[in-house]
Scaffold this motif. Structure first.
Motif, PDB file in Angstrom:
ATOM      1  N   GLU A   5       1.204  -1.029   0.108  1.00 38.52           N
ATOM      2  CA  GLU A   5       0.018   0.033  -0.361  1.00 38.52           C
ATOM      3  C   GLU A   5       1.040   1.288  -0.227  1.00 38.52           C
ATOM      4  O   GLU A   5       0.503   1.995  -0.708  1.00 38.52           O
ATOM      5  N   ASN A   6       1.935   1.908   0.729  1.00 41.88           N
ATOM      6  CA  ASN A   6       2.749   2.230   0.805  1.00 41.88           C
ATOM      7  C   ASN A   6       3.685   2.880  -0.565  1.00 41.88           C
ATOM      8  O   ASN A   6       3.798   3.686  -0.958  1.00 41.88           O
ATOM      9  N   ASN A   7       3.970   1.784  -0.864  1.00 40.19           N
ATOM     10  CA  ASN A   7       4.237   1.557  -2.251  1.00 40.19           C
ATOM     11  C   ASN A   7       3.700   2.312  -3.653  1.00 40.19           C
ATOM     12  O   ASN A   7       3.894   3.224  -4.320  1.00 40.19           O
ATOM     13  N   GLN A   8       2.124   1.172  -3.116  1.00 40.65           N
ATOM     14  CA  GLN A   8       1.737   2.825  -3.699  1.00 40.65           C
ATOM     15  C   GLN A   8       1.197   3.682  -4.075  1.00 40.65           C
ATOM     16  O   GLN A   8       1.002   4.628  -5.273  1.00 40.65           O
ATOM     17  N   ARG A   9       1.043   4.302  -3.198  1.00 39.18           N
ATOM     18  CA  ARG A   9       1.149   5.451  -2.594  1.00 39.18           C
ATOM     19  C   ARG A   9       2.394   6.140  -2.868  1.00 39.18           C
ATOM     20  O   ARG A   9       2.159   7.369  -3.479  1.00 39.18           O
ATOM     21  N   LYS A  10       3.114   6.034  -3.120  1.00 36.05           N
ATOM     22  CA  LYS A  10       3.947   6.714  -3.644  1.00 36.05           C
ATOM     23  C   LYS A  10       4.415   7.159  -5.003  1.00 36.05           C
ATOM     24  O   LYS A  10       4.946   7.842  -5.123  1.00 36.05           O
ATOM     25  N   ILE A  11       3.927   5.607  -5.353  1.00 34.25           N
ATOM     26  CA  ILE A  11       4.184   5.823  -7.403  1.00 34.25           C
ATOM     27  C   ILE A  11       3.171   6.749  -7.302  1.00 34.25           C
ATOM     28  O   ILE A  11       3.036   7.656  -8.537  1.00 34.25           O
ATOM     29  N   LYS A  12       1.764   6.578  -6.868  1.00 26.25           N
ATOM     30  CA  LYS A  12       0.769   7.800  -6.964  1.00 26.25           C
ATOM     31  C   LYS A  12       1.870   9.046  -7.190  1.00 26.25           C
ATOM     32  O   LYS A  12       0.721  10.188  -7.841  1.00 26.25           O
ATOM     33  N   LYS A  13       1.796   9.512  -6.050  1.00 22.71           N
ATOM     34  CA  LYS A  13       2.428  11.153  -5.230  1.00 22.71           C
ATOM     35  C   LYS A  13       2.916  11.077  -6.476  1.00 22.71           C
ATOM     36  O   LYS A  13       3.096  12.789  -6.821  1.00 22.71           O
ATOM     37  N   GLY A  33      -5.781   9.859   2.768  1.00 21.65           N
ATOM     38  CA  GLY A  33      -4.939   9.969   3.411  1.00 21.65           C
ATOM     39  C   GLY A  33      -3.809   9.710   3.420  1.00 21.65           C
ATOM     40  O   GLY A  33      -2.694  11.327   2.845  1.00 21.65           O
ATOM     41  N   PRO A  34      -2.838   9.580   4.362  1.00 18.91           N
ATOM     42  CA  PRO A  34      -1.910   9.991   4.415  1.00 18.91           C
ATOM     43  C   PRO A  34      -0.664   9.529   3.586  1.00 18.91           C
ATOM     44  O   PRO A  34      -0.668   8.710   2.392  1.00 18.91           O
ATOM     45  N   ASP A  35       0.294   9.637   3.213  1.00 21.23           N
ATOM     46  CA  ASP A  35       1.514   9.299   2.278  1.00 21.23           C
ATOM     47  C   ASP A  35       2.423   7.678   2.077  1.00 21.23           C
ATOM     48  O   ASP A  35       2.160   7.196   1.562  1.00 21.23           O
ATOM     49  N   GLU A  36       2.394   7.931   4.052  1.00 28.89           N
ATOM     50  CA  GLU A  36       2.765   6.248   3.642  1.00 28.89           C
ATOM     51  C   GLU A  36       2.270   6.456   5.643  1.00 28.89           C
ATOM     52  O   GLU A  36       2.115   7.053   6.051  1.00 28.89           O
ATOM     53  N   PHE A  37       1.533   5.442   5.731  1.00 26.49           N
ATOM     54  CA  PHE A  37       1.142   4.520   6.571  1.00 26.49           C
ATOM     55  C   PHE A  37       2.181   4.109   7.352  1.00 26.49           C
ATOM     56  O   PHE A  37       2.902   3.316   7.061  1.00 26.49           O
ATOM     57  N   ASP A  38       1.581   4.168   8.722  1.00 30.01           N
ATOM     58  CA  ASP A  38       2.484   3.638  10.158  1.00 30.01           C
ATOM     59  C   ASP A  38       1.741   2.114  10.729  1.00 30.01           C
ATOM     60  O   ASP A  38       1.405   1.839  10.030  1.00 30.01           O
TER      61      ASP A  38
END
Length: 318
Positions: free
Chosen positions: A146-154, A162-167
């Protein structure tokens, strides 16, 4: 002064209520008619609510309990072992929300309860087809993906919420919160006659929660001058724009509540003197009642039963 509910003349029987909820077949031709003129947004909302209510239990006149729900009610024998890393994660959740004087024994007990409940929730979600089979290792991998997908989308400038990266805690809250909403939707769509009857009993018990405010009378004192005012429910949106503090007090308050605030530099004292309601009927708010009943009663009972019949074992990795 006591609250004055507005009487409702609807005396439908239970069978008529069930028909209104969708137990009787609807005219398919009428559902296909399309309007060719503008309709106010409020009308769309009302129509949407009515259609949703009809669809909740549509065509379930003699349907047996959904096979998935039958399996869930009888699910037993699934045992999963919890390792140290997973245990410590849930322990952090407990400690974060606990009072300062909580004992180690209480922390251990609540941690095991939380893990057992989470295990049951993910098992139910898996049986419903809403998520993959749960393990803490797969949970960690899913968070990383999920965090990798968000990084790519950003990087691409694409929209995400939501956040750029989840803890770990944030991702758990995100996943478990969405899963519960999806489970409620699933159970609403797969409800049977027995669940409808139980929801109606729930409505009768908490009927006051579903009535609509029709008008509010209040006493407002400003610069030594007192006025008696009454506002209708349809005028509340206008009040919110012109006097948001008064709006919030009237909206959240109950009969007899008092409030002091400053408006345009002048101190105002307000007291709610009377609230009049329109009594709710089960068929008019069936969608909301069904979701409340499933969220507060049915799903909680299902989670409890699943947790009891599918326990977890606690094992140290050391």
């Amino acid at each position: 002064m006591s609250k004055k509910p507005k009487k409702n003349s609807n005396n439908n029987t239970k069978e008529k209520r069930k028909a209104a909820a969708g137990f009787q077949k609807t005219d398919s031709a009428s559902k296909n008619r399309k309007a060719v003129f503008w309709i106010p947004a409020a009308v769309f909302i009302v129509v949407g609510a009515v259609l949703a209510a009809v669809l909740i239990l549509s065509t379930r006149e003699s349907k047996d309990k959904d096979t998935v729900l039958e399996e869930l009610q009888n699910q037993s024998g699934y045992i999963r072992t919890v390792g140290t890393e997973e245990y410590e994660f849930y322990r952090k959740l407990v400690v974060r929300d606990a009072s300062e004087d909580i004992s180690e024994e209480e922390i251990e007990e609540k941690t095991k309860e939380k893990i057992t409940r989470a295990n049951a929730e993910f098992l139910i979600g898996y049986k419903m087809g809403l998520c993959s089979a749960y393990s803490f290792e797969s949970f960690l991998r899913d968070m990383e993906n999920e965090n990798n997908q968000r990084k790519i989308k950003k990087e691409k400038g694409e929209v995400y919420y939501g956040p750029d990266e989840f803890d770990l805690i944030g991702y758990y809250n995100y996943i478990s919160g969405n899963l519960k909403l999806e489970m409620v939707s699933y159970l609403t769509e797969h409800a049977d006659r027995e669940m409808l009857d139980e929801a109606e009993e729930y409505f009768e018990k908490y009927k006051e929660n579903y009535r609509n405010t029709e008008e509010i009378s209040y006493r407002l004192t400003e610069n030594g001058v007192t006025e008696e005012n009454t506002i209708l429910s349809q005028d509340m949106s206008s009040l919110e724009k012109t006097d948001s503090e008064l709006f919030e007090f009237l909206y959240l308050g109950k009969e007899g509540d008092e409030f002091q605030y400053t408006h345009n530099g002048v101190i105002r004292n307000v007291k709610i003197t009377e609230v009049c309601y329109t009594e709710a009927t089960f068929e008019n708010c069936i969608e909301r009642v069904m979701r409340d009943y499933i969220t507060n009663i049915y799903l909680e009972d299902l989670i409890r039963k699943t947790a009891e019949n599918n326990p977890v074992e606690f094992f140290s990795d050391d």
